[in-house]
Scaffold this motif. Sequence first.
Motif, PDB file in Angstrom:
ATOM      1  N   ARG A   1       5.516   4.715   2.273  1.00 19.54           N
ATOM      2  CA  ARG A   1       5.225   3.502   1.538  1.00 19.54           C
ATOM      3  C   ARG A   1       3.746   3.389   1.172  1.00 19.54           C
ATOM      4  NH1 ARG A   1       9.480   4.275   0.777  1.00 19.54           N
ATOM      5  NH2 ARG A   1      11.367   3.060   1.189  1.00 19.54           N
ATOM      6  N   ARG A   2       2.878   4.086   1.856  1.00 20.01           N
ATOM      7  CA  ARG A   2       1.461   4.149   1.481  1.00 20.01           C
ATOM      8  C   ARG A   2       1.187   5.574   0.994  1.00 20.01           C
ATOM      9  NH1 ARG A   2      -1.743   0.313   1.831  1.00 20.01           N
ATOM     10  NH2 ARG A   2      -3.647   1.532   2.099  1.00 20.01           N
ATOM     11  N   ILE A   3       1.289   5.715  -0.321  1.00 23.15           N
ATOM     12  CA  ILE A   3       1.194   7.036  -0.940  1.00 23.15           C
ATOM     13  C   ILE A   3      -0.094   7.110  -1.751  1.00 23.15           C
ATOM     14  CG2 ILE A   3       2.263   8.645  -2.561  1.00 23.15           C
ATOM     15  CD1 ILE A   3       4.965   7.307  -1.865  1.00 23.15           C
TER      16      ILE A   3
ATOM     17  N   GLY B   1       9.096  -0.538  -5.955  1.00 25.22           N
ATOM     18  CA  GLY B   1       8.671  -1.835  -5.430  1.00 25.22           C
ATOM     19  C   GLY B   1       7.447  -1.748  -4.549  1.00 25.22           C
ATOM     20  N   LEU B   2       6.619  -0.711  -4.742  1.00 26.86           N
ATOM     21  CA  LEU B   2       5.428  -0.520  -3.926  1.00 26.86           C
ATOM     22  C   LEU B   2       4.196  -0.952  -4.714  1.00 26.86           C
ATOM     23  CD1 LEU B   2       6.223   3.024  -2.450  1.00 26.86           C
ATOM     24  CD2 LEU B   2       6.680   0.789  -1.435  1.00 26.86           C
ATOM     25  N   ALA B   3       3.342  -1.737  -4.092  1.00 32.91           N
ATOM     26  CA  ALA B   3       2.131  -2.204  -4.755  1.00 32.91           C
ATOM     27  C   ALA B   3       1.128  -1.061  -4.887  1.00 32.91           C
ATOM     28  CB  ALA B   3       1.510  -3.354  -3.963  1.00 32.91           C
ATOM     29  N   HIS B   4       0.439  -1.028  -6.013  1.00 27.68           N
ATOM     30  CA  HIS B   4      -0.598  -0.014  -6.219  1.00 27.68           C
ATOM     31  C   HIS B   4      -1.887  -0.465  -5.552  1.00 27.68           C
ATOM     32  CE1 HIS B   4      -4.015   1.539  -8.849  1.00 27.68           C
ATOM     33  NE2 HIS B   4      -3.594   2.577  -8.147  1.00 27.68           N
ATOM     34  N   ASP B   5      -2.427   0.400  -4.688  1.00 31.35           N
ATOM     35  CA  ASP B   5      -3.678   0.118  -3.997  1.00 31.35           C
ATOM     36  C   ASP B   5      -4.741   1.076  -4.544  1.00 31.35           C
ATOM     37  OD1 ASP B   5      -5.819  -0.281  -2.344  1.00 31.35           O
ATOM     38  OD2 ASP B   5      -4.704  -0.080  -0.467  1.00 31.35           O
ATOM     39  N   PRO B   6      -5.721   0.592  -5.312  1.00 29.58           N
ATOM     40  CA  PRO B   6      -6.755   1.474  -5.872  1.00 29.58           C
ATOM     41  C   PRO B   6      -7.495   2.284  -4.808  1.00 29.58           C
ATOM     42  CG  PRO B   6      -6.869  -0.696  -6.889  1.00 29.58           C
ATOM     43  CD  PRO B   6      -5.899  -0.809  -5.740  1.00 29.58           C
ATOM     44  N   ALA B   7      -7.529   1.760  -3.565  1.00 27.80           N
ATOM     45  CA  ALA B   7      -8.218   2.479  -2.499  1.00 27.80           C
ATOM     46  C   ALA B   7      -7.504   3.765  -2.120  1.00 27.80           C
ATOM     47  CB  ALA B   7      -8.367   1.582  -1.267  1.00 27.80           C
TER      48      ALA B   7
ATOM     49  N   THR C   1     -11.085  13.157   2.304  1.00 24.20           N
ATOM     50  CA  THR C   1     -11.971  12.500   3.261  1.00 24.20           C
ATOM     51  C   THR C   1     -12.188  11.039   2.868  1.00 24.20           C
ATOM     52  OG1 THR C   1     -13.100  14.596   3.729  1.00 24.20           O
ATOM     53  CG2 THR C   1     -14.264  12.565   4.316  1.00 24.20           C
ATOM     54  N   GLU C   2     -12.308  10.793   1.563  1.00 24.21           N
ATOM     55  CA  GLU C   2     -12.461   9.427   1.066  1.00 24.21           C
ATOM     56  C   GLU C   2     -11.205   8.606   1.349  1.00 24.21           C
ATOM     57  OE1 GLU C   2     -12.843   7.229  -3.296  1.00 24.21           O
ATOM     58  OE2 GLU C   2     -13.634   9.268  -3.040  1.00 24.21           O
ATOM     59  N   LEU C   3     -10.035   9.176   1.151  1.00 25.04           N
ATOM     60  CA  LEU C   3      -8.791   8.450   1.409  1.00 25.04           C
ATOM     61  C   LEU C   3      -8.637   8.126   2.888  1.00 25.04           C
ATOM     62  CD1 LEU C   3      -6.248  10.348  -0.899  1.00 25.04           C
ATOM     63  CD2 LEU C   3      -7.408   8.173  -1.334  1.00 25.04           C
ATOM     64  N   LEU C   4      -9.060   9.039   3.744  1.00 23.57           N
ATOM     65  CA  LEU C   4      -8.947   8.804   5.184  1.00 23.57           C
ATOM     66  C   LEU C   4      -9.880   7.681   5.650  1.00 23.57           C
ATOM     67  CD1 LEU C   4      -8.739  12.475   6.508  1.00 23.57           C
ATOM     68  CD2 LEU C   4      -6.882  10.798   6.357  1.00 23.57           C
ATOM     69  N   ALA C   5     -10.915   7.398   4.853  1.00 26.96           N
ATOM     70  CA  ALA C   5     -11.857   6.335   5.225  1.00 26.96           C
ATOM     71  C   ALA C   5     -11.368   4.954   4.809  1.00 26.96           C
ATOM     72  CB  ALA C   5     -13.219   6.615   4.585  1.00 26.96           C
ATOM     73  N   ALA C   6     -10.240   4.879   4.104  1.00 32.09           N
ATOM     74  CA  ALA C   6      -9.701   3.586   3.680  1.00 32.09           C
ATOM     75  C   ALA C   6      -9.285   2.767   4.896  1.00 32.09           C
ATOM     76  CB  ALA C   6      -8.503   3.791   2.757  1.00 32.09           C
ATOM     77  N   SER C   7      -9.274   1.441   4.750  1.00 29.04           N
ATOM     78  CA  SER C   7      -8.905   0.589   5.879  1.00 29.04           C
ATOM     79  C   SER C   7      -7.479   0.878   6.336  1.00 29.04           C
ATOM     80  CB  SER C   7      -9.062  -0.891   5.497  1.00 29.04           C
ATOM     81  OG  SER C   7      -8.253  -1.198   4.366  1.00 29.04           O
ATOM     82  N   ARG C   8      -6.622   1.205   5.394  1.00 33.44           N
ATOM     83  CA  ARG C   8      -5.250   1.625   5.723  1.00 33.44           C
ATOM     84  C   ARG C   8      -4.979   2.941   4.997  1.00 33.44           C
ATOM     85  NH1 ARG C   8      -1.126  -2.341   3.880  1.00 33.44           N
ATOM     86  NH2 ARG C   8       0.266  -1.032   5.139  1.00 33.44           N
TER      87      ARG C   8
END
Length: 341
Positions: free
Chosen positions: A178-180, A210-216, A233-240
């Motif tokens: 769900r977080r892709i 039905g998944l919200a797009h998260d720019p992060a 590495t940038e994606l791994l630094a996201a809050s989620r």
Amino acid sequence: MTVTASITDVARATGVSASTVSRALRGRPGVSVEVRARIVEAAAALGYTASRSASSLASGRTFSIGVIVPYVGRWFFGTVVDAAEHVFSAAGYDVLLYNLGSPDARKRFFTKLPVRKRVDAVLSLLVPDDDEADALRSLGVPLAAIVGEPRPGFTVVGIDDRAGAQSAVRHLVNLGHRRIGMISGDSGPQHWTAPVRRRQAYLDVLSDAGLAHDPALEADGGYTVEGGERAMTELLAASRPPTAVFAQSDEMAMGALRALRLHRLRVPDDVSIIGFDNHELADVIGLTTIAQPVAAQGAQAAGLLVRQLEHARLAPPAHVQLPIRLELRDTTAPPNPRRPQ
């Protein structure tokens, strides 16, 4: 004094016309296997070798093909060029390669058009803008392109980038993610269409699920291994952080795998990764990917150009779309229930 045999001598020895000898020795159609073999044998016995310059003067052709490449050192473009060159060489054509990796080089090429009167056809691996397309059409030679939209005067060979990216992201959704995230690249000065189409496909599948797009969860990997590592590495630094990532190329996926390894994360237990291309090393590292026939695109485009040169009356197709497929390997799996979605 050594007497050099002429094409007339070969024709006289085999009982055929000089034009038949020329076609046979240049590998051109219209000569039977038996006659061609007899001509080759006679030419060898007489020590005759066809003159490329004489053939060019007689026919008004250069027997050369211009190939325009944005980044000759990148795997995709190198693979396409290699496959195309094999087809051109087998048909008796040389390749003039133009590497337009910078805006200045690209501007110089389309301003001066150094291929004019030097090539019989042009194969473009970059996406020309309208003015550049007009410049190429002004050459009055057959034109083929590997990327971009169909356009008048060009035979375009490629794949459905949108469908391929949809298949990749849908695979991750169907596994339960769900977080892709996505590692991509912009079109840049080369006006690439693939990044735009693949990103839109990513957004469309998220919306359909039905998944919200998260720019992060998006990062630019520049279509390189090093860029893929930085983007992951940038994606791994996201809050989620994401539990799965679609990389728009296998090389970026390889960089992402390296970043995950450096962060002591397991694939696919902690994060699933899917690429796009089916790079020659994808199977070695067990990378799940969208397989596209990279070499076949070069061979197909080259073959269509040769066909136009040898059979001018046959109208070439405007667009040839080659198939793609989802190649399941080891880097994708359902999300780890112990990790938050």
